[in-house]
Scaffold this active site. Structure first.
Site, PDB file in Angstrom:
ATOM      1  N   GLN A  83      -5.706  -0.695  -3.823  1.00 40.43           N
ATOM      2  CA  GLN A  83      -6.330  -1.297  -4.134  1.00 40.43           C
ATOM      3  C   GLN A  83      -7.678  -1.568  -5.950  1.00 40.43           C
ATOM      4  O   GLN A  83      -7.234  -1.983  -6.095  1.00 40.43           O
ATOM      5  CB  GLN A  83      -6.921  -2.560  -3.479  1.00 40.43           C
TER       6      GLN A  83
ATOM      7  N   CYS B  43       0.598  -1.137  -0.210  1.00 46.89           N
ATOM      8  CA  CYS B  43      -0.052  -0.013   0.055  1.00 46.89           C
ATOM      9  C   CYS B  43       1.061   1.381  -0.283  1.00 46.89           C
ATOM     10  O   CYS B  43       1.934   1.482   0.918  1.00 46.89           O
ATOM     11  CB  CYS B  43      -1.107  -0.201   1.022  1.00 46.89           C
ATOM     12  N   GLU B  44       0.565   2.213  -1.001  1.00 48.35           N
ATOM     13  CA  GLU B  44       1.339   3.528  -0.784  1.00 48.35           C
ATOM     14  C   GLU B  44       1.057   4.015   0.194  1.00 48.35           C
ATOM     15  O   GLU B  44       2.387   5.694   0.739  1.00 48.35           O
ATOM     16  CB  GLU B  44       1.284   4.043  -2.108  1.00 48.35           C
ATOM     17  N   HIS B  45       0.116   3.761   1.000  1.00 49.60           N
ATOM     18  CA  HIS B  45       0.094   5.110   2.319  1.00 49.60           C
ATOM     19  C   HIS B  45       0.862   4.748   3.534  1.00 49.60           C
ATOM     20  O   HIS B  45       1.681   5.251   4.005  1.00 49.60           O
ATOM     21  CB  HIS B  45      -1.745   5.210   2.689  1.00 49.60           C
ATOM     22  N   HIS B  46       1.105   3.246   3.533  1.00 55.34           N
ATOM     23  CA  HIS B  46       2.382   3.163   4.704  1.00 55.34           C
ATOM     24  C   HIS B  46       3.138   2.018   4.605  1.00 55.34           C
ATOM     25  O   HIS B  46       3.961   1.569   5.384  1.00 55.34           O
ATOM     26  CB  HIS B  46       1.015   1.828   6.183  1.00 55.34           C
TER      27      HIS B  46
ATOM     28  N   CYS C  23      -2.253  -2.458   6.964  1.00 51.22           N
ATOM     29  CA  CYS C  23      -2.233  -1.673   7.625  1.00 51.22           C
ATOM     30  C   CYS C  23      -3.706  -1.464   8.483  1.00 51.22           C
ATOM     31  O   CYS C  23      -3.322  -0.467   8.925  1.00 51.22           O
ATOM     32  CB  CYS C  23      -1.883  -0.594   6.689  1.00 51.22           C
TER      33      CYS C  23
ATOM     34  N   HIS D  50      -6.161  -5.866   4.363  1.00 55.04           N
ATOM     35  CA  HIS D  50      -4.806  -5.642   4.324  1.00 55.04           C
ATOM     36  C   HIS D  50      -3.920  -4.861   5.450  1.00 55.04           C
ATOM     37  O   HIS D  50      -4.276  -4.909   6.666  1.00 55.04           O
ATOM     38  CB  HIS D  50      -4.649  -3.494   3.591  1.00 55.04           C
TER      39      HIS D  50
HETATM   40 ZN   LIG Z   1      -1.832   1.475   4.246  1.00 58.66          ZN
END
Ligand SMILES: [Zn+2]
Length: 212
Positions: free
Chosen positions: A143, A102-105, A173, A171
């Site tokens: 996703q 995931c590109e956020h975490h 995260c 996920h």
């Molecule tokens: Zn994430």
């Protein structure tokens, strides 16, 4: 020297079919590793202790591997095995394993992708569909975008009567941080053409839901 070592390994393994050779640019590995060394420091850890000594380098290589999809051309993967064929029924490849970040975490999300298309003059080698999924999954992703990118690549390259992509994933995260809903699965879907029709889409969903 690196090459002779590789060829020796090849002989020893006696591999003549599939083999995996990881290649990393040593300068890139060194640059990324340097930063992870600092990060370990900032986290209050001792990057010099035995277990952590090689961690920055390992992380650098792992991250490069997990994002190597950027250097792949998914459309080219499809074009390399397109065949003229008059088959006009649904082609489904289901339960394709996906592993993405995931590109956020920068934490993994993983699960299964189900891909279908209805050919319009061209079919594609079945093994290419999982490779297209992988080429997009091995990037920093969300996703939703992963789902749409796979659909759009097949749509633009094969120009079929329709494309369907469903992804079910967990996920980390979400699972490991805060909320801890350990069994929740996110489902995303994207359709084009014939799959916009309720009947066709229902058939697809039925076929990917049946377990052997
Ligand atoms: Zn994430």
């Amino acid at each position: 020297m690196g090459e002779s070592k590789a060829s020796t390994m090849r002989q020893e393994n006696g591999m003549d079919g599939y083999e995996k050779i990881d290649q990393y640019n040593p300068h890139t590995v060194a640059r990324i590793a340097e930063k992870f060394h600092l990060i370990l420091n900032d986290l209050g850890l001792d990057p010099g202790r035995e277990g952590l000594a090689k961690t920055p380098e390992r992380v650098a290589k792992a991250l490069q591997f997990l994002t190597h999809g950027y250097s792949l051309d998914p459309a080219e993967i499809l074009r390399s095995a397109m065949f003229k064929e008059d088959y006009r029924q649904m082609v489904i490849v289901k339960d394709i394993e996906i592993y993405s970040l995931c590109e956020h975490h920068l934490l993994p999300f993983f699960g299964k992708a189900h891909v279908a298309y209805i050919p319009d003059g061209y079919i594609v080698g079945l093994s290419k569909l999982p490779r297209v999924v992988d080429a997009y999954a091995r990037r920093l992703q969300v996703q939703e975008r992963l789902t749409v990118e796979i659909r759009d690549c097949i749509e633009a390259t094969l120009k079929p009567i329709g494309v369907a992509v469903v992804i079910e994933a967990q996920h980390l995260c979400m699972v490991m941080r805060g909320i801890q809903k350990q069994h929740s699965v996110a489902t995303t879907s994207a359709f084009t053409g014939e799959f916009q029709q309720e009947r066709t889409r229902a058939e697809f969903i039925r076929l990917v839901s049946t377990r052997p």
